[in-house]
Design an enzyme around this catalytic site. Structure first.
Site, mmCIF file in Angstrom:
data_model
loop_
_atom_site.group_PDB
_atom_site.id
_atom_site.type_symbol
_atom_site.label_atom_id
_atom_site.label_comp_id
_atom_site.label_asym_id
_atom_site.label_seq_id
_atom_site.Cartn_x
_atom_site.Cartn_y
_atom_site.Cartn_z
ATOM 1 N N LYS A 154 -19.876 89.821 -43.565
ATOM 2 C CA LYS A 154 -20.663 91.030 -43.861
ATOM 3 C C LYS A 154 -19.714 92.231 -43.686
ATOM 4 O O LYS A 154 -19.372 92.628 -42.574
ATOM 5 C CB LYS A 154 -21.847 91.073 -42.902
ATOM 6 C CG LYS A 154 -22.366 92.417 -42.469
ATOM 7 C CD LYS A 154 -23.068 93.220 -43.523
ATOM 8 C CE LYS A 154 -23.539 94.545 -42.941
ATOM 9 N NZ LYS A 154 -22.556 95.637 -43.136
ATOM 10 N N GLU B 266 -20.874 98.851 -44.776
ATOM 11 C CA GLU B 266 -21.445 99.460 -45.989
ATOM 12 C C GLU B 266 -20.588 100.607 -46.528
ATOM 13 O O GLU B 266 -20.654 100.936 -47.700
ATOM 14 C CB GLU B 266 -22.895 99.918 -45.767
ATOM 15 C CG GLU B 266 -23.173 100.710 -44.520
ATOM 16 C CD GLU B 266 -23.541 99.820 -43.320
ATOM 17 O OE1 GLU B 266 -22.756 98.896 -43.004
ATOM 18 O OE2 GLU B 266 -24.581 100.076 -42.698
ATOM 19 N N GLY C 33 -16.668 96.051 -34.023
ATOM 20 C CA GLY C 33 -17.361 97.320 -34.264
ATOM 21 C C GLY C 33 -17.645 98.021 -32.957
ATOM 22 O O GLY C 33 -16.917 97.845 -31.971
ATOM 23 N N SER C 34 -18.722 98.785 -32.937
ATOM 24 C CA SER C 34 -19.015 99.609 -31.763
ATOM 25 C C SER C 34 -19.643 98.775 -30.650
ATOM 26 O O SER C 34 -20.317 97.768 -30.915
ATOM 27 C CB SER C 34 -19.977 100.730 -32.175
ATOM 28 O OG SER C 34 -21.171 100.145 -32.640
ATOM 29 N N GLU D 142 -22.230 99.515 -28.961
ATOM 30 C CA GLU D 142 -23.695 99.578 -29.063
ATOM 31 C C GLU D 142 -24.206 98.445 -29.960
ATOM 32 O O GLU D 142 -25.123 97.713 -29.604
ATOM 33 C CB GLU D 142 -24.157 100.931 -29.644
ATOM 34 C CG GLU D 142 -23.808 102.149 -28.797
ATOM 35 C CD GLU D 142 -22.308 102.506 -28.791
ATOM 36 O OE1 GLU D 142 -21.626 102.241 -29.802
ATOM 37 O OE2 GLU D 142 -21.820 103.035 -27.763
ATOM 38 N N VAL D 143 -23.593 98.313 -31.149
ATOM 39 C CA VAL D 143 -24.043 97.257 -32.070
ATOM 40 C C VAL D 143 -23.572 95.886 -31.556
ATOM 41 O O VAL D 143 -24.292 94.893 -31.691
ATOM 42 C CB VAL D 143 -23.551 97.526 -33.515
ATOM 43 C CG1 VAL D 143 -23.983 96.403 -34.437
ATOM 44 C CG2 VAL D 143 -24.080 98.862 -34.023
ATOM 45 N N GLY D 144 -22.406 95.863 -30.918
ATOM 46 C CA GLY D 144 -21.905 94.605 -30.356
ATOM 47 C C GLY D 144 -22.917 93.988 -29.402
ATOM 48 O O GLY D 144 -23.152 92.776 -29.408
ATOM 49 N N GLU E 21 -15.102 92.254 -30.627
ATOM 50 C CA GLU E 21 -13.925 93.146 -30.586
ATOM 51 C C GLU E 21 -14.475 94.550 -30.750
ATOM 52 O O GLU E 21 -14.902 94.924 -31.852
ATOM 53 C CB GLU E 21 -12.958 92.822 -31.734
ATOM 54 C CG GLU E 21 -12.554 91.363 -31.859
ATOM 55 C CD GLU E 21 -11.754 90.850 -30.682
ATOM 56 O OE1 GLU E 21 -11.027 91.653 -30.078
ATOM 57 O OE2 GLU E 21 -11.892 89.666 -30.349
ATOM 58 N N CYS F 195 -9.293 101.701 -33.029
ATOM 59 C CA CYS F 195 -9.931 101.339 -31.756
ATOM 60 C C CYS F 195 -8.968 101.387 -30.577
ATOM 61 O O CYS F 195 -9.335 101.766 -29.480
ATOM 62 C CB CYS F 195 -10.555 99.958 -31.863
ATOM 63 S SG CYS F 195 -9.384 98.742 -32.490
ATOM 64 N N GLN G 286 -19.134 110.661 -40.031
ATOM 65 C CA GLN G 286 -18.032 110.520 -39.082
ATOM 66 C C GLN G 286 -17.404 111.884 -38.790
ATOM 67 O O GLN G 286 -17.030 112.182 -37.660
ATOM 68 C CB GLN G 286 -16.994 109.527 -39.639
ATOM 69 C CG GLN G 286 -15.918 109.141 -38.650
ATOM 70 C CD GLN G 286 -16.455 108.444 -37.398
ATOM 71 O OE1 GLN G 286 -17.582 107.925 -37.401
ATOM 72 N NE2 GLN G 286 -15.691 108.457 -36.333
ATOM 73 N N GLU H 236 -15.656 107.363 -26.812
ATOM 74 C CA GLU H 236 -14.814 107.138 -27.999
ATOM 75 C C GLU H 236 -15.235 108.110 -29.105
ATOM 76 O O GLU H 236 -16.391 108.118 -29.511
ATOM 77 C CB GLU H 236 -14.988 105.693 -28.474
ATOM 78 C CG GLU H 236 -14.058 105.331 -29.598
ATOM 79 C CD GLU H 236 -14.242 103.896 -30.094
ATOM 80 O OE1 GLU H 236 -15.396 103.422 -30.206
ATOM 81 O OE2 GLU H 236 -13.223 103.255 -30.400
HETATM 82 P P1 NAD Z 1 -20.518 99.747 -36.146
HETATM 83 O O1 NAD Z 1 -20.787 98.993 -34.900
HETATM 84 O O2 NAD Z 1 -21.393 100.874 -36.491
HETATM 85 O O3 NAD Z 1 -20.563 98.762 -37.410
HETATM 86 C C1 NAD Z 1 -19.785 97.605 -37.475
HETATM 87 C C2 NAD Z 1 -20.446 96.610 -38.407
HETATM 88 O O4 NAD Z 1 -21.713 96.247 -37.855
HETATM 89 C C3 NAD Z 1 -20.733 97.149 -39.813
HETATM 90 O O5 NAD Z 1 -20.522 96.120 -40.755
HETATM 91 C C4 NAD Z 1 -22.213 97.487 -39.740
HETATM 92 O O6 NAD Z 1 -22.853 97.427 -40.999
HETATM 93 C C5 NAD Z 1 -22.721 96.376 -38.834
HETATM 94 N N1 NAD Z 1 -24.000 96.697 -38.150
HETATM 95 C C6 NAD Z 1 -24.542 97.915 -37.900
HETATM 96 N N2 NAD Z 1 -25.740 97.769 -37.278
HETATM 97 C C7 NAD Z 1 -25.939 96.442 -37.119
HETATM 98 C C8 NAD Z 1 -26.961 95.663 -36.515
HETATM 99 N N3 NAD Z 1 -28.053 96.224 -35.962
HETATM 100 N N4 NAD Z 1 -26.830 94.322 -36.503
HETATM 101 C C9 NAD Z 1 -25.730 93.725 -37.043
HETATM 102 N N5 NAD Z 1 -24.740 94.412 -37.647
HETATM 103 C C10 NAD Z 1 -24.829 95.754 -37.677
HETATM 104 O O7 NAD Z 1 -18.981 100.184 -36.056
HETATM 105 P P2 NAD Z 1 -18.169 101.055 -37.085
HETATM 106 O O8 NAD Z 1 -18.608 102.454 -36.935
HETATM 107 O O9 NAD Z 1 -18.194 100.406 -38.432
HETATM 108 O O10 NAD Z 1 -16.669 100.843 -36.531
HETATM 109 C C11 NAD Z 1 -16.124 101.616 -35.528
HETATM 110 C C12 NAD Z 1 -16.138 100.859 -34.209
HETATM 111 O O11 NAD Z 1 -15.439 99.635 -34.328
HETATM 112 C C13 NAD Z 1 -15.397 101.639 -33.131
HETATM 113 O O12 NAD Z 1 -16.099 101.549 -31.917
HETATM 114 C C14 NAD Z 1 -14.069 100.899 -33.044
HETATM 115 O O13 NAD Z 1 -13.389 101.091 -31.839
HETATM 116 C C15 NAD Z 1 -14.497 99.494 -33.266
HETATM 117 N N6 NAD Z 1 -13.362 98.628 -33.686
HETATM 118 C C16 NAD Z 1 -12.850 97.723 -32.799
HETATM 119 C C17 NAD Z 1 -11.752 96.917 -33.164
HETATM 120 C C18 NAD Z 1 -11.127 95.918 -32.208
HETATM 121 O O14 NAD Z 1 -10.316 95.097 -32.657
HETATM 122 N N7 NAD Z 1 -11.444 95.957 -30.927
HETATM 123 C C19 NAD Z 1 -11.207 97.045 -34.446
HETATM 124 C C20 NAD Z 1 -11.759 97.983 -35.313
HETATM 125 C C21 NAD Z 1 -12.852 98.760 -34.919
#
Ligand code: NAD
Length: 497
Positions: free
Chosen positions: A192, A195, A245-246, A248-250, A267, A301, A348, A400
């Site tokens: 996935k 977007e 990703g973030s 919060e969503v993680g 991650e 990140c 952003q 962050e």
């Molecule tokens: P995000 O958490 O908003 O989104 C990440 C992904 O999750 C997207 O594909 C999004 O569509 C999906 N998503 C959103 N809501 C969801 C839900 N309720 N259930 C399942 N999936 C959902 O993050 P972002 O804004 O796209 O990316 C930035 C974040 O990613 C930053 O916090 C950054 O530090 C982190 N990041 C970490 C690494 C790492 O290797 N540690 C690498 C790149 C980015």
């Protein structure tokens, strides 16, 4: 405008973007949302629409996981001899290499990433596939264990269908970090993409079909996070999940996986520190840290966003950085003269601006005012680099921001520097800067984080595990042999003698 020699769009990029609504990819076929929903992806450098994409719904996601499960059970991918599977993965790397410019243009346009940085991301994807294709052939599938009175062995198998949820900052590179080890181990994948940046992953699905990756082995489900991403995270038929990703969503993804007892790799974000001792070459260190904070407009990140500087060089270091930050050439991502492109979206940009405001309101001293930037002829989401100083309890030093904003503070002793660097909820990557390498190693090993870098920042190398702890992640990390082991499940086989 002085443009990059490759600024002319490649014919394949043009024709891909002109295809009309771009579908997801399930079971080897392009698919569209069951309810017809779509979303647009835009060029962050101009704000203009690049393409309309199918916004897959929960029932579509369920079909994608079914396709991956069927492919795992029926099409023989997992039962292929490992060298044959790796040959297909090498062919996929070859095909991406042949179209390096196509992938890099799609990535640059979609993310607002400086073109040459996008090229480097595509190269990283290719290296990842080749690294795992080589490594997998040397992995012992069956390890005999010497125990008294028994014949025993551990045998490694692929898990089955694996889910991958990817963020927008390094979409193609991170897709490779995820699917590379999973594919060579024999798993099937449902990806996935974010977007904001789905194009390179969608194009990859077409290329994968062309090189003969069997149908259903790589499925791509574009859509909104809270719909498509959530449906993937909830799916009980997945055998593994990887989320980048973030935090919060993680957490949400981990909760869903926890309910289904699906192992999950997270991650997440970071708030890295750079610890700069008084014996550094101030100009060289300023060059490198300014490069790091402006790289991909600070949307990285593992970036160093807290600069901790020993008192005796604090003033000269701050002045050297301000001089350099002021000179950063902000411009359209495919203009050869640009050093820093836009941030990914207006949302952003507003996030970055609001942190500058909150930081200042909370007492931070503004050493270099950032704010919105204008680029002639391009109505995109540009921001200027900013430098704040003051208490490390300030919101801009704690949370962050994900933009070109650094926060600087002085320290006196090594112990104080380590304490300040570790005083954060995050634990991804910090760096230490000094001409005393013994001290560097000591400090790097004292970081409460997954990565400690010496006289450099943002150093991710295939073969060395890259992972976060605390709010920065859990579940094993990426780009090393451990990741390949993660994509195998073990069965212990034992016979009393
Ligand atoms: P995000 O958490 O908003 O989104 C990440 C992904 O999750 C997207 O594909 C999004 O569509 C999906 N998503 C959103 N809501 C969801 C839900 N309720 N259930 C399942 N999936 C959902 O993050 P972002 O804004 O796209 O990316 C930035 C974040 O990613 C930053 O916090 C950054 O530090 C982190 N990041 C970490 C690494 C790492 O290797 N540690 C690498 C790149 C980015």
């Amino acid at each position: 405008m002085k443009t990059h020699p490759k600024f002319q769009l490649h014919p394949e990029v043009k024709s891909f973007l002109k295809r009309g609504t771009l579908g997801g990819f399930v079971g080897g076929k392009e698919v569209f949302a069951s309810n017809g929903e779509t979303f647009n992806t835009n060029d962050p450098g101009t704000g203009a629409k690049l393409a309309t994409i199918a916004s897959l719904q929960p029932d579509d996601v369920s079909r994608a996981v079914d396709a991956a499960a069927q492919a795992f059970e029926k099409n023989g991918w997992s039962r292929l001899p490992v060298n044959e599977r790796c040959a297909v993965v090498h062919r996929l790397a070859d095909a991406v290499e042949k179209r390096k410019a196509v992938f890099a243009q799609l990535e640059s346009l979609d993310c607002g990433k400086i073109y040459l940085q996008a090229v480097s991301d595509v190269e990283n994807f290719i290296t990842t596939l080749r690294y795992y294709a080589e490594l997998a052939q040397h992995l012992q599938r069956r390890t005999v264990i010497a125990v008294p009175g028994h014949e025993a062995a551990v045998v490694r198998h692929a898990w089955g269908p694996c889910g991958f949820i990817i963020p927008w900052n390094f979409p193609f590179l991170l897709c490779g970090w995820g699917i590379g080890p999973a594919l060579v181990a024999g798993n099937t994948c449902v990806v996935k993409p974010a977007e904001d940046t789905p194009l390179s992953t969608l194009f990859l699905a077409h290329v994968a079909k062309e090189v003969g990756l069997p149908d259903g082995v790589l499925n791509v489900v574009p859509g909104l996070g809270e719909v498509t991403g959530a449906a993937l995270a909830h799916n009980p038929r997945l055998r593994r999940m990887s989320f980048t990703g973030s935090p919060e969503v993680g957490r949400l993804v981990a909760e869903s996986c926890g309910r289904n007892l699906v192992p999950v790799k997270l991650e997440l974000g970071g708030k890295g520190a750079a610890v700069v001792f008084g014996d550094v070459d101030v100009d060289q260190t300023a060059d490198k840290l300014v490069d790091a904070i402006t790289f991909h407009s600070g949307q990285v990140c593992c970036d160093a966003t807290r600069w901790l500087v020993q008192r005796d060089v604090y003033d000269s270091f701050v002045n050297a950085c301000i001089k350099r930050l002021k000179k950063v050439n902000i411009g359209y991502q495919m203009d050869a003269a640009s050093k820093m492109g836009p941030v990914v979206s207006e949302k952003q940009r507003q996030r970055v601006l609001s942190y500058l405001e909150k930081g200042e309101r909370g007492g931070a001293k503004v050493l270099l005012e950032g704010g919105a930037a204008k680029v002639a002829g391009h109505a995109g989401h540009y921001v200027k680099p900013a430098l704040l100083a003051g208490s490390l309890d300030n919101v801009a030093a704690r949370e962050e921001i994900f933009g070109p904003v650094a926060y600087v503070a002085p320290f006196k002793t090594e112990d104080e520097a380590i304490r300040l660097a570790n005083d954060t909820d995050y634990g991804l990557a910090n760096s230490v800067w000094s001409s005393d390498l013994t001290r560097c190693r000591r400090v790097a090993e004292s970081f409460d984080a997954g990565n400690g870098w010496i006289n450099s920042h943002n150093v991710v190398v295939h073969g060395v595990p890259y992972a976060g702890i605390k709010k920065s992640g859990m579940g094993g990390g990426v780009v090393s042999i451990e990741t390949l082991l993660d994509y195998h499940r073990n069965i212990s086989v034992i016979r009393p003698l």
